[in-house]
Design an enzyme around this catalytic site. Sequence first.
Site, PDB file in Angstrom:
ATOM      1  N   VAL A   1      -0.009   4.365  -2.294  1.00  0.00           N
ATOM      2  CA  VAL A   1      -0.391   5.679  -1.780  1.00  0.00           C
ATOM      3  C   VAL A   1       0.442   6.775  -2.444  1.00  0.00           C
ATOM      4  O   VAL A   1      -0.075   7.838  -2.790  1.00  0.00           O
ATOM      5  CB  VAL A   1      -0.254   5.735  -0.238  1.00  0.00           C
ATOM      6  CG1 VAL A   1      -0.448   7.161   0.268  1.00  0.00           C
ATOM      7  CG2 VAL A   1      -1.272   4.819   0.416  1.00  0.00           C
TER       8      VAL A   1
ATOM      9  N   CYS B   1       0.815  -1.208   0.000  1.00  0.00           N
ATOM     10  CA  CYS B   1       0.000   0.000   0.000  1.00  0.00           C
ATOM     11  C   CYS B   1       0.850   1.261   0.000  1.00  0.00           C
ATOM     12  O   CYS B   1       0.419   2.309  -0.467  1.00  0.00           O
ATOM     13  CB  CYS B   1      -0.985  -0.004   1.164  1.00  0.00           C
ATOM     14  SG  CYS B   1      -0.258  -0.128   2.791  1.00  0.00           S
TER      15      CYS B   1
END
Lengths: 502, 511
Positions: free
Chosen positions: B157, B153
């Site tokens: 991001v 992630c």
Amino acid sequence: MSLDNENPTAFNEKLIADVLSAYPDKFAKRRRKHLTVAKPPTDANADSSEGEVLSECDVKSNVKSIPGVMTIRGCAYAGSKGVVWGPVKDMVHISHGPVGCGQYSWSQRRNYYTGTTGIDSFVTMQFTSDFQERDIVFGGDKKLGKIIDEIDTLFPLSRGLTVQSECPIGLIGDDIEAVAKKKSKDIGKTIVPVRCEGFRGVSQSLGHHIANDAIRDWVLDKKEVAHEPGPYDVNVIGDYNIGGDGWASRLLLEEIGLQVIANWSGDATLAEIERAPKAKMNLIHCYRSMNYICRHMEEKHGVAWMEYNFFGPTQIAASLRAIAKHFGPEIEEKAEQVIAKYQPLVDAIVAKYRPRLEGKTVMLYVGGLRPRHMITAYDDLGLKIVGTGYEFGHSDDYQRTGHYVREGTLIYDDVTGYELESFIERIRPDLVGSGIKEKYPVQKMGIPFRQMHSWDYSGPYHGYDGFAIFARDMDLAINNPVWSLFDPPWREKEKPVLQAAE
Amino acid sequence: MPQSADRVLDHALLFREPEYQEMFERKREAFECPASSAEVEAQTEYSKSWEYRDKNLAREALVINPAKACQPLGAVFAAAGFEGTMSFVHGSQGCVAYYRSHLARHFKEPASAVSSSMTEDAAVFGGLNNMVDGLANTYSLYAPKMIAVSTTCMAEVIGDDLHAFIETAKQKGSVPKEFDVPFAHTPAFVGSHVEGYDNMVKGVLDYFWKDKEREPGETINIIPGFDGFCVGNNRELKRLLDLMGVSYTLLPDASDQYDTPSDGEFRMYFGGTTLGDTTAALNAKATLSLQSYCTRKTLDFAAEKGQQTLSFHYPLGVGATDELLLKIAELGGVSIPDAITLERGRLVDAMADSQSLLHGKRYAIYGDPDFVLGMARFIMETGGEPVHCLATNGTKQWAEEMEQLLASSPFGAEGKVWSGKDLWHLRSLLFTEPVDLLIGNSYGKYLERDTGTPLVRLNFPIFDRHHHHRFPLWGYQGGLRLLTSVLDKIFDKLDQDTSAAGQDISFDLTR
């Protein structure tokens, strides 16, 4: 074992050179600094306060892992949630971010505790804010506030909360500190925001440090602590009670007359964390993960600290004596009685297992303190460490390692999968102690293995009670008949070759 | 002193000894400042109530004990099913340590994957250098045939562009230009591991199929989906397909990768769908998915390429296996051989032998969406009643399909569907609307302890039992194993409940 006993230094130096030859040049150079062979001690590193220095094992450490090499390290979140905070049993630890981090670390460290899970204790539960795309886009602070309320409603006996940040939190600019302050007032409980996003630092290690700082900033000196100080009050720091280690240690400390007023953080409650500054002394088991807060308590609260080692009878006795020395003749006398009380058990264990283990060689690759602290326990059983290294050690760890390993021992820092497999294949030790990711590759090679993070679902290994289990486990790993079944009788045994990548 | 060299007590017994029990008590009283026993007891009872259940089900933000993992785990699992493939996960390194541990703990096998080890500087400047250096190192050290890139992630991001990064890395010579580096963006904050599986398989197919003309052939592609039982299941499936004489490609197939022999050699790569077969799979007549929710994008993609597509829901038991085999027979233009018909008859025979024990039993089933659908269907075939059907990673569509399935049988009349709920919800459900058996994975052991509902472990991950995944659940023979697992639990419970000493009632020798 194919290790050249005559000159292990030369053998290991060659091994390092061979292994590095597989890397692109730039990275062979970088990795070179993390690999060494323990050298004879120099005067410069002789440290009399820590006892005899056996060798010098200086390597570069605590720097970024190289991309793409299969480092065995974890992250800051693992260091904070997984190691330091997770075991605090009466607090709810929220894995704040996407679902994975909390899921993979759920119930995996075997931090034993007493209590009723889901009612007044929460260690083996996975609380997550389960971030979705909208939380990334709009921020998760509101959601966090709501989560805290929901926890308070469903788990009213929880004494507090920690917010364990996963990678996105720091990247999207959430203000978890503000949420913690506000909600702490709302619900009247301690709420600790921890900035342990996984991308911070180079390993678990920074996560330990951040977690320590969070204890300093959000827990200590925040409340009146009612405690009548006693002359024998100590804290055990950095024992996570893996497989019950902390309990096996506590038993001995109580037996020599000390009063353990807090254990951090295995089987700990928030009250124990809060009470700790009232102790006379901090006894540090895992220096790497908890030295920071001990230095703080020394400076701010005047609590002295010392390291100890409860692996194997030699170190246990030495540590009991060293600890007792600080508390006067009465405690010293008791320490001697305790050592004497357990001597028959030690003798019986050694008599039973040493003949089965004598002369066997061991390679370790673990974290924290174990790459050095366990060495003497192996010595006690006649096993010899031929290689050791730290996942996330710092230079002070490697310096301390010189007190334990002998010249010629292979030393590897932040070892890569490729290096470790190559070293093991060429050295062919009788036993490897490392983690779950290393277990099966090593066993496939026909080499006995014990997980030395989780005690391979056994334990405790601390204290005299633990030594018996440790001895039994090393024996059952090395001397199990399965290792002799690998070769089908219809196949000629091939010599193992080092698989070099082209 | 409880310990002795003759009889070494480890944690399982050591801490039951009085020395330790007394120490726990001392610690608790003097230092823990615990909630009182009365408070604990009251809260324990309250947590079993309907009132607590209502509060619990009213949760809007907090997730407790979810039955799902994140996307990259699915991607790493999917990549492991391709020949000689190293998973390269771009982002923070701790994640990869977690995926590897998670898979190793379930399969009791090596699980290799590398990370691009991004840290704070990469968070600011992007992870391009990590990709460039990382691919070069992986290629040099681990000699893969293919590197399958996915993301944590963190990389998602900050918005790292895998396609551009991989191209740049190739230009910089990290890996040869023609070396295969498919990729998939696998954000952990979208969906779960089943979507990660889907994205990775699609990423690989997209890579090998792009710019190629399809020449329709007779082969059938079969995508097994994320499956902790892939070792047993895929092998059983292949055996059935071989018996039927159809031409097929399992896409991908991790059954050998997660079941390597112990003979002195560590095989980092073993078996898997060959890259040649993966390329040739473009020409397949049809692509079948055995887990619809693991392959939504992949099947769309296959359909775009002109293939017939079809999906199943983790086929278990008689009816679902019938449907699967009939479909394959139809596609392959073959008939189902007598040998398989015999196997079917044997499964039905076994179910008939045991039907009295199974009829009317009430179940809670949780796990991945397709698993819950497949298992509920099988349970209804045995005369059992799926009462709670729960998938933390279930969607609205899953809930609808689940409702339809329950409505299709009188045994589904009492069934309730819990989409997006977690295992702490299930705890309340089990206390308020109890069932006879719980079907799930190792995490269910906490529910078993708290609620006394016997747990049958039939879904990933299984950490606390060994080797179950080596046996199939699919096919008629797999059905036998399934049946036996459930029956054993029922018998064990029955024996347990009737074995009080001094009473010889119902402790029957023959059951």
